[in-house]
Enzyme design. Structure first.
Site, PDB file in Angstrom:
ATOM      1  N   ASP A 415       3.416  -7.185  -6.224  1.00 51.85           N
ATOM      2  CA  ASP A 415       3.270  -5.743  -6.010  1.00 51.85           C
ATOM      3  C   ASP A 415       3.798  -5.341  -4.634  1.00 51.85           C
ATOM      4  O   ASP A 415       3.297  -5.807  -3.607  1.00 51.85           O
ATOM      5  CB  ASP A 415       1.788  -5.380  -6.145  1.00 51.85           C
ATOM      6  CG  ASP A 415       1.554  -3.902  -6.369  1.00 51.85           C
ATOM      7  OD1 ASP A 415       2.493  -3.109  -6.185  1.00 51.85           O
ATOM      8  OD2 ASP A 415       0.420  -3.539  -6.730  1.00 51.85           O
ATOM      9  N   ASP A 478       1.879   3.950 -11.276  1.00 51.67           N
ATOM     10  CA  ASP A 478       0.665   3.588 -11.998  1.00 51.67           C
ATOM     11  C   ASP A 478       0.241   4.708 -12.944  1.00 51.67           C
ATOM     12  O   ASP A 478       0.277   5.889 -12.584  1.00 51.67           O
ATOM     13  CB  ASP A 478      -0.486   3.343 -11.020  1.00 51.67           C
ATOM     14  CG  ASP A 478      -0.292   2.084 -10.191  1.00 51.67           C
ATOM     15  OD1 ASP A 478       0.686   1.356 -10.436  1.00 51.67           O
ATOM     16  OD2 ASP A 478      -1.117   1.841  -9.299  1.00 51.67           O
TER      17      ASP A 478
END
Length: 659
Positions: A415, A478
């Site tokens: 990430d 997201d």
């Protein structure tokens, strides 16, 4: 002349009559009384929108409301797509408002269409509005309307910066106080039939492994237990456990091996071929499993992960092909934290990363997951710290790659997070740099690790993700705590050429079921969500609470005919083949020559959605099957159509009727 007694009697009668007339007049006045109500004065807690929350008397970002340079003191600031459903109760005469894109977005960003819909009929529709456009007035009659919908939608180019203002929005002549609702009620109807007691082999029909690396493949099968398994044609170095259906070992020689699997129980047997491909590619079908983030976020523990693995088996999800149990952020030490459970030294004297006290033994945890026939995943950032501020890999990439392999992990989510603070600029080269390094290091390990690139679709990652060793990559931000963002899946159109065996577009997790609280998505939206992810050949990674699976959620996740579309060995990603108003048709080619088709109603009212054979490049009589209900519908010559509810979907498979 009446007598005094008679007069008194009439007087007694007159008083009630007068009182009745007076009371009637009061009631009549009350019934006709009305008021003007500002929409921003109504409780807006049930408003649904795809980013943020509606703001009272401000723009969606909390700044003063301004459209085209004009300031407004009152109104509702939303973000497309937003839906304000209002039950008008006793009735309302008119709706008035000014609408437009708020000035607090960057120039050239933000495109919104505003609609006012009453009882399913469009009363007003704006043209596409952009930042800087003058506010547009709305004044529509609501006489006889019971339900009002204020809809702000994107202009079919994504929702980025779509800050939509309903300025000075008022309900004129309200007979009683209106109420904002969550929208029309829907029943959670289970369409997926229950599995047969006879064996059925499910999951992927092809499996990739690198030469000499450990093999862990569990035959996914439904049916009554006990069940035994057998295999013909297993390559040298592999063995099948007849009781568990787990194939293990390692294969030295490259090549493609066709293995015939059999599952047998007291009421029958099932046979199916599995292709084991020994070579450089893994993840030949999209990964299926679970990730903890949207259930636990910063509070995940070893106990939670073990419970999820247990639930994956006990719920039957593993019998349908789910296998990965993935830990997200916050398993490491958090530098500088005073919390004794997560603080402390982030690395040992040799620089090896250490887990926090919530994860006392990582190797024991992966061994536990593997003992269930499942696979284990882990997370870290290429930056100094993760998105939640825990230890990152920066400067320790080689050690961390080896550590993850030694611990026994099979999946790595990488990430971007704080790497943006150390790169030399936001350029495609800098975006690629950390993933190129970790991809190389992961590939050198002596076990297969699926590499998931998480950098939110920046720098067109789909064009280079495979080149840096990625097996799947996030194509957008997201979905977050607002699962209504599942509509991001519709933005995958055009990315299909970058997806295929070993390299998949990933629009984020499947956020349905219980995520700290029950999902806000309607049943129809949940059907659309799973239908779309399956057609997109997206990783089927569920992120709801595995220990709180209800029957409806489980039915959405475990429909084997829907999963077959996602796991088809041809590895095609669906694309949009038709768009007619608020309806869309998506399709993909399947290995057996059939077409998998999704029909979607993205509108707010029931619509008929039709797929034409010309949309699919086929002709003649075609056999159509409903995949959610797992039943044939019939044969059709030119097209097939069906009525779909708002935000609903149908999933079909279409074959030449001669087959």
């Amino acid at each position: 002349m009446d007598s005094p007694g008679k007069e008194r009697e009439l007087g007694v009668r007159k008083k009630p009559i007068c009182l009745f007339i007076a009371l009637l007049a009061v009631l009549s006045g009350a019934a006709s009384a009305s008021e003007d109500i500002s929409v921003s004065s109504i409780d807006l807690s049930k408003v649904r929108q795809d980013w943020g929350s509606p703001q009272i008397d401000k723009a969606v970002t909390g700044v003063p409301m301004s459209i085209g340079g004009r300031k407004f003191d009152h109104g509702v600031g939303t973000h497309a797509t937003s839906r304000i459903w209002i039950d008008l109760k006793g009735g309302v005469e008119r709706f008035v408002s000014w609408v437009g894109v708020d000035d607090n977005v960057r120039q050239g960003r933000g495109t919104v269409v505003f609609k006012v819909i009453g009882d399913g009929k469009t009363l007003y529709a704006s043209p596409v509005m952009r930042r800087g456009d003058a506010p547009r007035p709305i004044d529509v009659s609501l006489r006889g309307v019971k339900t009002l919908l204020l809809l702000a939608s994107d202009a079919e180019n994504g929702i980025d910066s779509d800050h939509a203002d309903w300025a000075d929005a008022r309900l004129i002549g309200a007979k009683s106080r209106p109420v904002v609702t969550a929208g029309p009620d829907e029943e959670a109807v289970i369409l997926t039939p229950k599995p047969s007691p006879k064996p059925r082999i499910n999951g992927a029909r092809v499996f990739g492994v690198r030469p000499g690396h450990p093999v862990l493949y569990t035959v996914a099968a439904t049916g009554d237990r006990p069940m035994t398994f057998s295999a013909k044609g297993l390559p040298e170095g592999c063995a099948l456990d007849a009781q568990t259906g787990r194939i293990s070992g390692s294969i030295a020689r490259r090549g493609t091996y066709t293995v015939t699997l059999t599952a047998k129980n007291a009421v029958g047997a099932a046979t199916r071929d599995l292709r084991i491909v020994v070579g450089d590619q893994i993840a030949l079908t999209p990964p299926m499993g679970w990730n903890d983030w949207y259930t636990f976020t910063r509070s995940v523990t070893d106990k939670d992960v073990r419970a999820a693995a247990d639930a994956m088996v006990a719920s039957g999800m593993a019998d349908h092909g789910y296998s990965y149990v993935n830990i997200d952020d916050c398993w490491m030490v958090k530098p500088g934290s005073d919390d004794p459970d997560v603080g402390g030294r982030p690395r040992d004297a040799e620089g090896n990363i250490l887990p926090n006290k919530h994860f006392p033994d990582m190797r024991a945890l992966t061994d536990y997951i593997h003992s269930k026939g499942l696979k284990a995943g882990i997370y870290i950032s290429p930056g100094p710290v993760t998105c939640a501020g825990y230890e990152g890999s920066y400067g320790h990439e080689a050690q961390d790659a080896k550590r993850f392999a030694d611990w026994g992990f099979d999946f790595l989510k990488y990430d971007l997070c704080s790497y943006r603070g150390v790169w030399k600029g936001d350029t495609p080269e800098e975006q690629k740099r950390p993933y190129t390094l970790m991809g190389y290091l992961i590939n050198r390990q002596e076990r297969d690790i699926v590499f998931n690139l998480c950098q939110y679709g920046n720098a067109k990652v789909w064009e280079w993700g495979e080149q840096v060793g990625g097996h799947c990559w996030r194509t957008a931000g997201d979905i977050g705590a607002n699962p209504a963002r599942y509509i991001a899946g519709f933005e995958e159109n055009g990315l299909e050429k970058w997806a295929g065996p070993g390299h998949w577009n990933d629009p984020d997790y499947i956020n349905i079921g219980f995520l700290g609280s029950p999902t806000v998505l309607t049943p129809n939206e949940q059907y659309t969500y799973v239908t779309l992810w399956s057609l997109l050949a997206a990783p089927m990674i569920f992120s709801g609470d595995m220990t709180k699976l209800d029957d409806f959620t489980l039915s959405l996740l475990t429909n084997d005919e829907v999963i077959e579309v996602n796991q088809d060995p041809l590895g095609k990603q669906a694309h949009r083949v038709a768009k007619r108003g608020d309806t869309e048709v998506w399709a993909k080619d399947m290995e057996d020559g059939s077409k998998a088709v999704g029909l979607f109603n993205r509108g707010e009212m029931q619509r008929r959605v039709t797929v034409k054979w010309s949309d699919l490049g086929i002709t003649g009589m075609q056999r159509v099957r409903d995949l959610w209900r797992q039943r044939d519908i019939g044969a059709f010559t030119n097209s097939y159509g069906t009525q779909l509810p708002r935000h609903g979907a149908a999933m079909l498979r279409i074959w030449d009727a001669k087959q």
